[in-house]
Structures are given as structure tokens and as C-alpha cells.
Design an enzyme around this catalytic site. Structure first.
Site, PDB file in Angstrom:
ATOM      1  N   SER A  74     -35.197  -9.057 -19.929  1.00 23.89           N
ATOM      2  CA  SER A  74     -36.653  -9.182 -20.042  1.00 23.89           C
ATOM      3  C   SER A  74     -37.376  -9.467 -18.728  1.00 23.89           C
ATOM      4  CB  SER A  74     -37.011 -10.257 -21.069  1.00 23.89           C
ATOM      5  OG  SER A  74     -36.824  -9.750 -22.377  1.00 23.89           O
ATOM      6  N   SER A 122     -42.078 -13.215 -24.566  1.00 19.80           N
ATOM      7  CA  SER A 122     -41.091 -12.157 -24.342  1.00 19.80           C
ATOM      8  C   SER A 122     -40.842 -11.310 -25.590  1.00 19.80           C
ATOM      9  CB  SER A 122     -39.773 -12.772 -23.846  1.00 19.80           C
ATOM     10  OG  SER A 122     -39.085 -11.876 -23.014  1.00 19.80           O
TER      11      SER A 122
END
Length: 273
Positions: A74, A122
Site C-alpha cells: 500500500s 488504506s
């Protein structure tokens, strides 16, 4: 008079050459064994890499690890966000991702999210939506423009190539990319840069501002965690990229380990208290 002129030109040349050599000096690499002790105390393996811009010095417990390409997970939401903003797919940090009601991996993803919030929690499905809209051709074009290399994908993997597959990005590359973002050296608009610096902010105190992005992937079937970013102090900015591995972990403990190990390393360098 001629002798004085020659001497003056010589001094100018020496000064200019010295400045050029200073600018082109290769950054120093200093092994910081204390960083390894921090990771040992947290029962993880890996590398903490910190870059002192002012003194052109890298600090790490393991430079071999720091130079090894690993799937970005991420942390790729940083370039992905830039591309979303630059392409116009995302209008601003208040753009809403509508939740369709389907169950997601984390409860915090199960709601309508602004772009800023999606970055900060995220939200993988949100960014898979972005990547799908960007498409293969445009994604490759933007990544080339940003000089963000090492990503491997096609039409079948456009929505997950940063999470699994053959894409790689090292800690050194993370810092180099963040440095270009911070110092306005990426070919992007000031507006995009401003939005990115805002959504990346993690912590603000009287003495420093901490900004960055975490990531979680798998490397050789082992949990691999990232925390990349920079810390602004009263007199300078320092960049960091932490990458750690742990065989057995849980979703609550691992993010804390990444953050705590990085902050402890910053304390060792007396950048924070």
C-alpha cells in the site's frame, strides 16, 4: 594586472569545481547497529533506513536489505493517488468513494469514504477502483513520467500488481521518490503536491511533523510491512523507509511495530524525543 586577473579566474574555477564536486558527492552510508537492536526487541527482521538530506547521509542496520526490491504493497497508494489527481479521475481530497454494502476485509472500509480518508485507512477496494479507471496504458505512461520503476502488470493484474506479483521497489527507491515529491521535483501540479502532503500527514507536534504511508504485503509467504515517509523538524527534513518481516502476527500488532521501530530509530539519531 594580468597576473591578478589570472589569479582571480583561477580562484573562481577552484571554487566552482569545489561546489560541483560537493553537489555530486555520493551520499555516505553509515551502519547503525542500534536499529537492528530495535528490530530484535520487537521480534522482527528487516531494515530501517533514514536519510539525512542536509548531510547527505544514509543510516541503516542493513543496507543490503534496503537496496533489495520488495513488493510495495500500500505504499503504492502514494503514486497511485498522484496519478488519480493528475488524470482527473479524482477531483480533490473530498471526492467520495461510495460503499456498495458488500462486506470488506476491514470494518473501517465499510462506509462511504472521502479520498483523503480512503488513503489514510488504506482502503484497497477504493484504490483498485482507481487503478481500473486509470487503465494499463495510462498507468504505465504516468509511472514512466514519475520515474517510478519496477512495476509489472497487464490488463489482468491492473487492480492488484502492487499487492502481489513481480512488482518490486526498494527502500532506497522509496526515499528517492519521496525526496522528489517533497522538494517539488516531480512533474506534477502544485495542487496535487499540496493535496498529497496534506493526506500523508500522520502526526504533528510542537517539535516535528511526521508524514508517510504504511503498507502490508507478503514476501516468501511471510508478512512484510512498510512504513515510508519523512519527518520535518525545526531545521531540516529527514526521509525514512522501514521494511520488516514477521512470521506470525496479527492485524493490530504489525502496524504498531512498524511505527514504533521507526520512531525509536529517529530517537536514536536524536531527531525526536
Amino acid at each position: 594586472m594580468r597576473k591578478l586577473l589570472v589569479l582571480f579566474n583561477l580562484l573562481l574555477f577552484v571554487n566552482f569545481s569545489g561546489n560541483c564536486q560537493t553537489k555530486n558527492l555520493k551520499p555516505k552510508e553509515i551502519v547503525q547497529s542500534e536499529f537492528g537492536n530495535i528490530l530484535d526487541s520487537l521480534k522482527v527482521k528487516g531494515s530501517i533506513l533514514i536519510y539525512d538530506v542536509k548531510n547527505k547521509t544514509y543510516y541503516s542496520n542493513d543496507f543490503e536489505w534496503a537496496k533489495t526490491g520488495i513488493i510495495p504493497a500500500s505504499t503504492f497508494k502514494i503514486p497511485n493517488s498522484i496519478i488519480a489527481l493528475e488524470s482527473g479521475i479524482i477531483k480533490n481530497d473530498a471526492t467520495i468513494f461510495k460503499w456498495n454494502g458488500e462486506k470488506r476485509k476491514f470494518k473501517k472500509w465499510e462506509e462511504d469514504l472521502t479520498f483523503k480518508k480512503a488513503f489514510q485507512v488504506s482502503c484497497v477496494p477504493c484504490y483498485q477502483e482507481i487503478a481500473g479507471k486509470v487503465g494499463v496504458k495510462r498507468m504505465k505512461s504516468y509511472l514512466k513520467k514519475l520515474n517510478y520503476n519496477g512495476m509489472v502488470f497487464d490488463s489482468l493484474t491492473i487492480d492488484n500488481f502492487w499487492l502481489e506479483g513481480k512488482s518490486t521497489f526498494s527502500q532506497m527507491h522509496q526515499i528517492e521518490f519521496l525526496e522528489r515529491l517533497y522538494f517539488s521535483q516531480l512533474p506534477i501540479s502544485k495542487r496535487t503536491e499540496k493535496i498529497m502532503k496534506d493526506i500523508m500527514q500522520l502526526e504533528k507536534t510542537e517539535n516535528y511533523v511526521l508524514s508517510g504511508k504504511a503498507g502490508w504485503g507478503m514476501r516468501n509467504e511471510i508478512n512484510n510491512g512498510w512504513l515510508v515517509g519523512y519527518i520535518e523538524t525545526n531545521n531540516s527534513v529527514y526521509f525514512f523507509a522501514t521494511n520488516v518481516e514477521k512470521q506470525e502476527t496479527n492485524m493490530e500488532e504489525f502496524p504498531i511495530i512498524r511505527l514504533n521501530s521507526t520512531k525509536e530509530a529517529l530517537k536514536k539519531l536524536k531527531l525526536i524525543k
